[in-house]
Write a protein that holds these residues in place. Sequence first.
Motif, PDB file in Angstrom:
ATOM      1  N   ASN A  23       0.826  -1.215   0.000  1.00 43.41           N
ATOM      2  CA  ASN A  23       0.000   0.000   0.000  1.00 43.41           C
ATOM      3  C   ASN A  23       0.859   1.262   0.000  1.00 43.41           C
ATOM      4  N   LEU A  24       2.108   1.060  -0.337  1.00 42.77           N
ATOM      5  CA  LEU A  24       2.986   2.218  -0.391  1.00 42.77           C
ATOM      6  C   LEU A  24       2.629   3.112  -1.561  1.00 42.77           C
ATOM      7  N   ASN A  25       2.368   2.508  -2.721  1.00 44.02           N
ATOM      8  CA  ASN A  25       1.969   3.246  -3.909  1.00 44.02           C
ATOM      9  C   ASN A  25       0.654   2.649  -4.397  1.00 44.02           C
ATOM     10  N   ARG A  26      -0.458   3.341  -4.093  1.00 48.78           N
ATOM     11  CA  ARG A  26      -1.772   2.772  -4.377  1.00 48.78           C
ATOM     12  C   ARG A  26      -2.072   2.693  -5.863  1.00 48.78           C
ATOM     13  N   GLY A  27      -1.402   3.438  -6.635  1.00 46.98           N
ATOM     14  CA  GLY A  27      -1.649   3.368  -8.070  1.00 46.98           C
ATOM     15  C   GLY A  27      -0.757   2.373  -8.784  1.00 46.98           C
ATOM     16  N   LYS A  28       0.137   1.768  -8.066  1.00 51.33           N
ATOM     17  CA  LYS A  28       1.114   0.880  -8.688  1.00 51.33           C
ATOM     18  C   LYS A  28       0.644  -0.569  -8.632  1.00 51.33           C
ATOM     19  N   ILE A  29       0.891  -1.306  -9.688  1.00 51.91           N
ATOM     20  CA  ILE A  29       0.603  -2.745  -9.738  1.00 51.91           C
ATOM     21  C   ILE A  29       1.907  -3.494  -9.505  1.00 51.91           C
ATOM     22  N   SER A  30       1.895  -4.315  -8.495  1.00 51.48           N
ATOM     23  CA  SER A  30       3.077  -5.118  -8.163  1.00 51.48           C
ATOM     24  C   SER A  30       3.042  -6.409  -8.959  1.00 51.48           C
ATOM     25  N   LYS A  31       4.112  -6.697  -9.691  1.00 47.86           N
ATOM     26  CA  LYS A  31       4.222  -7.923 -10.487  1.00 47.86           C
ATOM     27  C   LYS A  31       5.536  -8.619 -10.138  1.00 47.86           C
ATOM     28  N   GLY A  32       5.499  -9.918 -10.179  1.00 45.66           N
ATOM     29  CA  GLY A  32       6.705 -10.677  -9.913  1.00 45.66           C
ATOM     30  C   GLY A  32       6.380 -12.157  -9.814  1.00 45.66           C
ATOM     31  N   ASP A  33       7.242 -12.871  -9.135  1.00 46.69           N
ATOM     32  CA  ASP A  33       6.996 -14.301  -8.956  1.00 46.69           C
ATOM     33  C   ASP A  33       7.400 -14.713  -7.547  1.00 46.69           C
TER      34      ASP A  33
END
Length: 242
Positions: free
Chosen positions: A152-162
């Motif tokens: 919730n640090l950057n509400r507009g950001k989508i976190s992607k990874g594995d």
Amino acid sequence: MSTPRPHRHFVIVPSRPRQRRVLAAVLLLWALSLLVAWSWSARRAAPELTWVREQLHASAAALATANDTIETLRQRESTLKRSDDISRTANQGLQDTLTERDEEIAQLRADVAFYERLVGSSGQRRGLTVHSIRLAPEAGGAWRYSVTLTQNLNRGKISKGDLTLRVDGAKAGQLQTLDWPSLLQQPGAAPQPFSFRYFQQVEGSLMLPAGFAPHRVQVRLRADGADIEQAFPWDGATNAGN
């Protein structure tokens, strides 16, 4: 010379009609006495025989009534037992339902508090992190895992990874670490992808070898070129859903 013939003597027995009459009279009196005795015995026994028959009929009627009463009581007992079993089963089912509902309410309250902390204005701002991990046993020795990821640090950001897992433990007295391919029993298994804005639950199944005693599970995230690792006690992860 001729032999002389012996002389024959004849005895004249006089008839005794008087003695015969006396004997006949005695026999008649004896027969009459038997008849009188039988008649007297029959008259004396007849009332008692009637009373015995009446008592026998009364006893038979009482026995029939008692048998009917016993059968009625048995049927009533059986009905009450079935009713008691039904009531006990219904009460147990109600208690189980109430317990399940209480658990659901507690889980919903925990979820609401989690969402409020995640998106609320007063919640702590954090980047990509592992919020929790839950492990539950499955058939065949497998374990179902559910990893909750948040940011919730950057509400507009989508976190992607594995995501990958590792399990530390011991087997035959020797420390061992099972990597991701070993847990999936797939050589060269690819990491599990994720993509979310606020949170996501990543789920799957892993397998532990026979005789392996797990102590700790490690969650490794790779996102935006950074590696994030968090370790959780195995016992805590298995009790997280209780």
